[in-house]
Motif scaffolding. Structure first.
Motif, PDB file in Angstrom:
ATOM      1  N   LYS A 268     -17.132   9.233  25.940  1.00 43.17           N
ATOM      2  CA  LYS A 268     -18.157   8.200  25.732  1.00 43.17           C
ATOM      3  C   LYS A 268     -18.164   7.278  26.934  1.00 43.17           C
ATOM      4  O   LYS A 268     -17.115   6.751  27.328  1.00 43.17           O
ATOM      5  CB  LYS A 268     -17.857   7.417  24.454  1.00 43.17           C
ATOM      6  N   ARG A 269     -19.323   7.054  27.522  1.00 44.91           N
ATOM      7  CA  ARG A 269     -19.418   6.296  28.766  1.00 44.91           C
ATOM      8  C   ARG A 269     -19.861   4.853  28.563  1.00 44.91           C
ATOM      9  O   ARG A 269     -19.748   4.047  29.469  1.00 44.91           O
ATOM     10  CB  ARG A 269     -20.396   6.978  29.726  1.00 44.91           C
ATOM     11  N   TYR A 270     -20.436   4.534  27.409  1.00 44.79           N
ATOM     12  CA  TYR A 270     -21.013   3.216  27.208  1.00 44.79           C
ATOM     13  C   TYR A 270     -20.539   2.635  25.887  1.00 44.79           C
ATOM     14  O   TYR A 270     -20.417   3.349  24.893  1.00 44.79           O
ATOM     15  CB  TYR A 270     -22.549   3.291  27.184  1.00 44.79           C
ATOM     16  N   VAL A 271     -20.299   1.342  25.869  1.00 45.32           N
ATOM     17  CA  VAL A 271     -19.950   0.648  24.629  1.00 45.32           C
ATOM     18  C   VAL A 271     -20.575  -0.743  24.669  1.00 45.32           C
ATOM     19  O   VAL A 271     -20.606  -1.396  25.715  1.00 45.32           O
ATOM     20  CB  VAL A 271     -18.417   0.555  24.444  1.00 45.32           C
ATOM     21  N   THR A 272     -21.127  -1.161  23.540  1.00 46.46           N
ATOM     22  CA  THR A 272     -21.691  -2.496  23.412  1.00 46.46           C
ATOM     23  C   THR A 272     -20.874  -3.265  22.390  1.00 46.46           C
ATOM     24  O   THR A 272     -20.768  -2.861  21.231  1.00 46.46           O
ATOM     25  CB  THR A 272     -23.167  -2.454  22.964  1.00 46.46           C
ATOM     26  N   VAL A 273     -20.267  -4.364  22.842  1.00 45.75           N
ATOM     27  CA  VAL A 273     -19.478  -5.238  21.980  1.00 45.75           C
ATOM     28  C   VAL A 273     -20.318  -6.470  21.689  1.00 45.75           C
ATOM     29  O   VAL A 273     -20.669  -7.224  22.608  1.00 45.75           O
ATOM     30  CB  VAL A 273     -18.148  -5.645  22.643  1.00 45.75           C
ATOM     31  N   ALA A 274     -20.675  -6.678  20.434  1.00 46.73           N
ATOM     32  CA  ALA A 274     -21.500  -7.819  20.034  1.00 46.73           C
ATOM     33  C   ALA A 274     -20.605  -8.911  19.465  1.00 46.73           C
ATOM     34  O   ALA A 274     -19.834  -8.674  18.533  1.00 46.73           O
ATOM     35  CB  ALA A 274     -22.537  -7.392  19.002  1.00 46.73           C
ATOM     36  N   VAL A 275     -20.701 -10.104  20.031  1.00 49.78           N
ATOM     37  CA  VAL A 275     -19.880 -11.240  19.624  1.00 49.78           C
ATOM     38  C   VAL A 275     -20.800 -12.282  18.998  1.00 49.78           C
ATOM     39  O   VAL A 275     -21.685 -12.817  19.674  1.00 49.78           O
ATOM     40  CB  VAL A 275     -19.127 -11.838  20.828  1.00 49.78           C
ATOM     41  N   GLY A 276     -20.597 -12.556  17.721  1.00 56.02           N
ATOM     42  CA  GLY A 276     -21.529 -13.411  17.020  1.00 56.02           C
ATOM     43  C   GLY A 276     -20.946 -14.720  16.527  1.00 56.02           C
ATOM     44  O   GLY A 276     -19.759 -14.827  16.240  1.00 56.02           O
ATOM     45  N   CYS A 277     -21.809 -15.717  16.437  1.00 57.84           N
ATOM     46  CA  CYS A 277     -21.513 -16.960  15.726  1.00 57.84           C
ATOM     47  C   CYS A 277     -22.799 -17.335  14.998  1.00 57.84           C
ATOM     48  O   CYS A 277     -23.719 -16.526  14.899  1.00 57.84           O
ATOM     49  CB  CYS A 277     -21.018 -18.060  16.660  1.00 57.84           C
ATOM     50  N   THR A 278     -22.889 -18.523  14.489  1.00 58.97           N
ATOM     51  CA  THR A 278     -24.059 -18.868  13.663  1.00 58.97           C
ATOM     52  C   THR A 278     -25.366 -18.786  14.454  1.00 58.97           C
ATOM     53  O   THR A 278     -26.308 -18.099  14.066  1.00 58.97           O
ATOM     54  CB  THR A 278     -23.892 -20.273  13.074  1.00 58.97           C
ATOM     55  N   GLY A 279     -25.419 -19.501  15.583  1.00 59.68           N
ATOM     56  CA  GLY A 279     -26.665 -19.559  16.341  1.00 59.68           C
ATOM     57  C   GLY A 279     -26.655 -18.844  17.665  1.00 59.68           C
ATOM     58  O   GLY A 279     -27.680 -18.790  18.352  1.00 59.68           O
ATOM     59  N   GLY A 280     -25.503 -18.305  18.080  1.00 59.73           N
ATOM     60  CA  GLY A 280     -25.443 -17.594  19.351  1.00 59.73           C
ATOM     61  C   GLY A 280     -25.481 -18.497  20.556  1.00 59.73           C
ATOM     62  O   GLY A 280     -25.945 -18.085  21.631  1.00 59.73           O
ATOM     63  N   LYS A 281     -24.953 -19.723  20.405  1.00 55.59           N
ATOM     64  CA  LYS A 281     -25.039 -20.689  21.499  1.00 55.59           C
ATOM     65  C   LYS A 281     -23.670 -21.124  22.024  1.00 55.59           C
ATOM     66  O   LYS A 281     -23.492 -21.250  23.248  1.00 55.59           O
ATOM     67  CB  LYS A 281     -25.807 -21.916  21.044  1.00 55.59           C
ATOM     68  N   HIS A 282     -22.706 -21.345  21.134  1.00 53.21           N
ATOM     69  CA  HIS A 282     -21.435 -21.938  21.548  1.00 53.21           C
ATOM     70  C   HIS A 282     -20.280 -20.953  21.496  1.00 53.21           C
ATOM     71  O   HIS A 282     -19.848 -20.425  22.525  1.00 53.21           O
ATOM     72  CB  HIS A 282     -21.114 -23.157  20.659  1.00 53.21           C
ATOM     73  N   ARG A 283     -19.759 -20.693  20.282  1.00 56.57           N
ATOM     74  CA  ARG A 283     -18.543 -19.895  20.131  1.00 56.57           C
ATOM     75  C   ARG A 283     -18.716 -18.471  20.644  1.00 56.57           C
ATOM     76  O   ARG A 283     -17.843 -17.934  21.336  1.00 56.57           O
ATOM     77  CB  ARG A 283     -18.115 -19.877  18.656  1.00 56.57           C
ATOM     78  N   SER A 284     -19.825 -17.832  20.301  1.00 54.65           N
ATOM     79  CA  SER A 284     -20.034 -16.440  20.715  1.00 54.65           C
ATOM     80  C   SER A 284     -20.197 -16.333  22.228  1.00 54.65           C
ATOM     81  O   SER A 284     -19.699 -15.395  22.859  1.00 54.65           O
ATOM     82  CB  SER A 284     -21.261 -15.855  20.006  1.00 54.65           C
TER      83      SER A 284
END
Length: 312
Positions: A268-284
């Motif tokens: 596998k050559r590609y991986v997408t890691v999605a990092v989430g928080c409530t609004g996608g502005k600070h913690r993520s």
């Protein structure tokens, strides 16, 4: 077979072209198959590969893909990389795609599938903006054509090596993402996209792994930090000074390194890691930046995308 064909036949199973005397002249070209939803950006993706020097064939009947590969092998290196766009405009040939892919696999041809995805809302807006019908809607509505296409492409999407969700991408951002995946002379072992997002805007449909950072206090409730994003040093320091934050980053980095090694073993050559928080502005955003830096330091070519930053 003619005498000329016997003397210069393409040996697809070994990846070389055999000339008289047994000399190997040309390797089988790289192959990328571009498919996905109508209106999701297949033409833009294909144009990007063309600009990078790939030989691009649009709307090629799937049954002819192995033939294109063999012709590329006979080109004496003039056609080293081939990209083929397959879509429902050739739907009467689409059933042949499975057979062609099996043929390529049997001949040990290395191929990759790039699938362009987008939300129904985004696709409807795009078709309405250009006042064109969906190729599968017939006498129905645009949404009917989209639903029919999703059903037709479901299995291919599951087999894709790279899924790109273009719902919130403009043309330039899509080109940048394709450049990040395909530019350069040498193919890295693994490429990663680390994407921050807000759960209130929905999960990224192209995510392989999802991280939920809502277990940490939200800087949104700190008045002096609220206007800034996770790119701000003070916000990032606030996030990673919380109990468990640094430990989480260390342990999840170790987990990603373990997963990356497994992906490499599986090809596998590609991986997408999605990092989430409530609004996608600070913690993520802060966490995505840290994870991307860790992955880059471990030798993984990494791109950072902040999907929802600025949407509030």
């Amino acid at each position: 077979m003619s005498e000329h064909d016997r003397d210069g036949a393409a040996d697809v199973s070994t990846g070389t072209t055999t000339e008289p005397g047994g000399a190997a002249e040309a390797a089988i070209p790289e192959l990328v198959i571009i498919s996905g939803m109508s209106g999701a950006g297949r033409s833009t993706a294909a144009k990007c590969l063309e600009d990078l020097g790939w030989f691009v064939v649009d709307n090629l009947p799937p049954a002819l893909i192995p033939t294109m590969v063999e012709l590329g092998a006979r080109s004496q290196g003039n056609v080293a990389r081939i990209a083929v766009v397959v879509d429902v405009r050739g739907r009467r040939f689409f059933d042949n795609l499975r057979e062609s892919l099996a043929d390529l696999d049997a001949k040990q041809v290395t191929r990759r599938i790039v699938f362009l995805e987008s939300s129904d809302d985004a696709l409807v807006r795009r078709f309405e903006s250009v006042r064109r019908p969906h190729p599968l809607q017939g006498d129905g509505r645009i949404v009917d054509g989209i639903a029919a296409e999703r059903d037709l492409l479901r299995e291919l999407r599951g087999d894709a090596d790279l899924v790109i969700d273009t719902s919130s991408l403009n043309v330039h951002e899509l080109r940048a993402k394709m450049d990040a995946q395909f530019a350069g002379d040498e193919e890295p072992e693994l490429r990663a996209t680390v994407m921050s997002f807000g759960f209130k805007y929905g999960l990224p449909v192209d995510a392989d792994l999802v991280v939920d950072m809502r277990f940490l206090p939200n800087p949104h409730w700190v008045p002096e930090l609220r206007p800034f994003s996770g790119l701000n040093e003070e916000v990032s320091n606030y996030v990673f000074n919380q109990p468990g934050a640094k430990e989480f980053l260390d342990r999840y980095t170790e987990l990603l390194q373990l997963i990356a090694a497994g992906y490499r073993r599986e090809g596998k050559r590609y991986v997408t890691v999605a990092v989430g928080c409530t609004g996608g502005k600070h913690r993520s955003v802060a966490t995505a930046e840290k994870l991307a830096a860790r992955l880059s330091g471990a030798g993984v070519e990494t791109v950072v995308v902040h999907r929802d930053m600025g949407r509030e």
